[in-house]
Write a protein that holds these residues in place. Structure first.
Motif, mmCIF file in Angstrom:
data_model
loop_
_atom_site.group_PDB
_atom_site.id
_atom_site.type_symbol
_atom_site.label_atom_id
_atom_site.label_comp_id
_atom_site.label_asym_id
_atom_site.label_seq_id
_atom_site.Cartn_x
_atom_site.Cartn_y
_atom_site.Cartn_z
ATOM 1 N N PHE A 15 0.827 -1.207 0.000
ATOM 2 C CA PHE A 15 0.000 0.000 0.000
ATOM 3 C C PHE A 15 0.862 1.258 0.000
ATOM 4 C CE2 PHE A 15 -3.587 -2.619 1.553
ATOM 5 C CZ PHE A 15 -4.571 -2.137 0.705
ATOM 6 N N VAL A 16 1.893 1.268 0.831
ATOM 7 C CA VAL A 16 2.766 2.441 0.912
ATOM 8 C C VAL A 16 3.480 2.672 -0.420
ATOM 9 C CG1 VAL A 16 4.837 3.370 2.016
ATOM 10 C CG2 VAL A 16 3.061 2.307 3.403
ATOM 11 N N VAL A 18 2.575 1.632 -3.465
ATOM 12 C CA VAL A 18 1.626 2.047 -4.502
ATOM 13 C C VAL A 18 1.247 3.510 -4.305
ATOM 14 C CG1 VAL A 18 -0.738 1.732 -5.356
ATOM 15 C CG2 VAL A 18 0.729 -0.239 -4.975
ATOM 16 N N THR A 19 1.071 3.923 -3.068
ATOM 17 C CA THR A 19 0.742 5.316 -2.802
ATOM 18 C C THR A 19 1.874 6.237 -3.242
ATOM 19 O OG1 THR A 19 -0.629 4.670 -0.929
ATOM 20 C CG2 THR A 19 0.082 6.959 -1.015
ATOM 21 N N PHE A 20 3.093 5.881 -2.888
ATOM 22 C CA PHE A 20 4.236 6.736 -3.198
ATOM 23 C C PHE A 20 4.526 6.779 -4.693
ATOM 24 C CE2 PHE A 20 8.838 7.518 -3.555
ATOM 25 C CZ PHE A 20 8.879 8.764 -2.949
ATOM 26 N N LEU A 23 0.584 7.474 -6.803
ATOM 27 C CA LEU A 23 -0.092 8.765 -6.724
ATOM 28 C C LEU A 23 0.852 9.930 -6.971
ATOM 29 C CD1 LEU A 23 -2.572 8.240 -3.773
ATOM 30 C CD2 LEU A 23 -3.005 8.151 -6.216
ATOM 31 N N VAL A 43 -3.670 2.831 -10.858
ATOM 32 C CA VAL A 43 -3.454 2.868 -9.409
ATOM 33 C C VAL A 43 -4.708 2.423 -8.667
ATOM 34 C CG1 VAL A 43 -3.025 4.428 -7.462
ATOM 35 C CG2 VAL A 43 -1.627 4.582 -9.496
ATOM 36 N N TYR A 47 -5.041 -0.690 -6.131
ATOM 37 C CA TYR A 47 -5.607 -0.550 -4.789
ATOM 38 C C TYR A 47 -6.744 -1.543 -4.564
ATOM 39 C CZ TYR A 47 -3.307 3.662 -3.017
ATOM 40 O OH TYR A 47 -2.404 4.564 -2.531
#
Length: 60
Positions: A15-16, A18-20, A23, A43, A47
């Motif tokens: 999750f971290v 993919v977020t970094f 996004l 993305v 998720y």
């Protein structure tokens, strides 16, 4: 119990990441809006897959 903890760590790390890395390009890229929307769609799909895996892990 140890395996479940390792799986939690792997999913939270995913999750971290993919977020970094997902996004960041959506908000900070200087490409066209179409490119940003395509990246955002990918993305969101990633998720959704991660959430499904996480929910499946919590049920077991």
């Amino acid at each position: 119990m140890m395996l479940k903890t390792v799986l939690y760590i792997v999913l939270i790390t995913s999750f971290v990441l993919v977020t970094f890395f997902g996004l960041g390009p959506v908000f900070l890229a200087d490409g066209s809006n179409a490119e940003r929307m395509l990246t955002l769609a990918v993305v969101i799909i990633i998720y959704a897959i991660l959430i499904l895996l996480f929910r499946r892990l919590l049920k077991k």
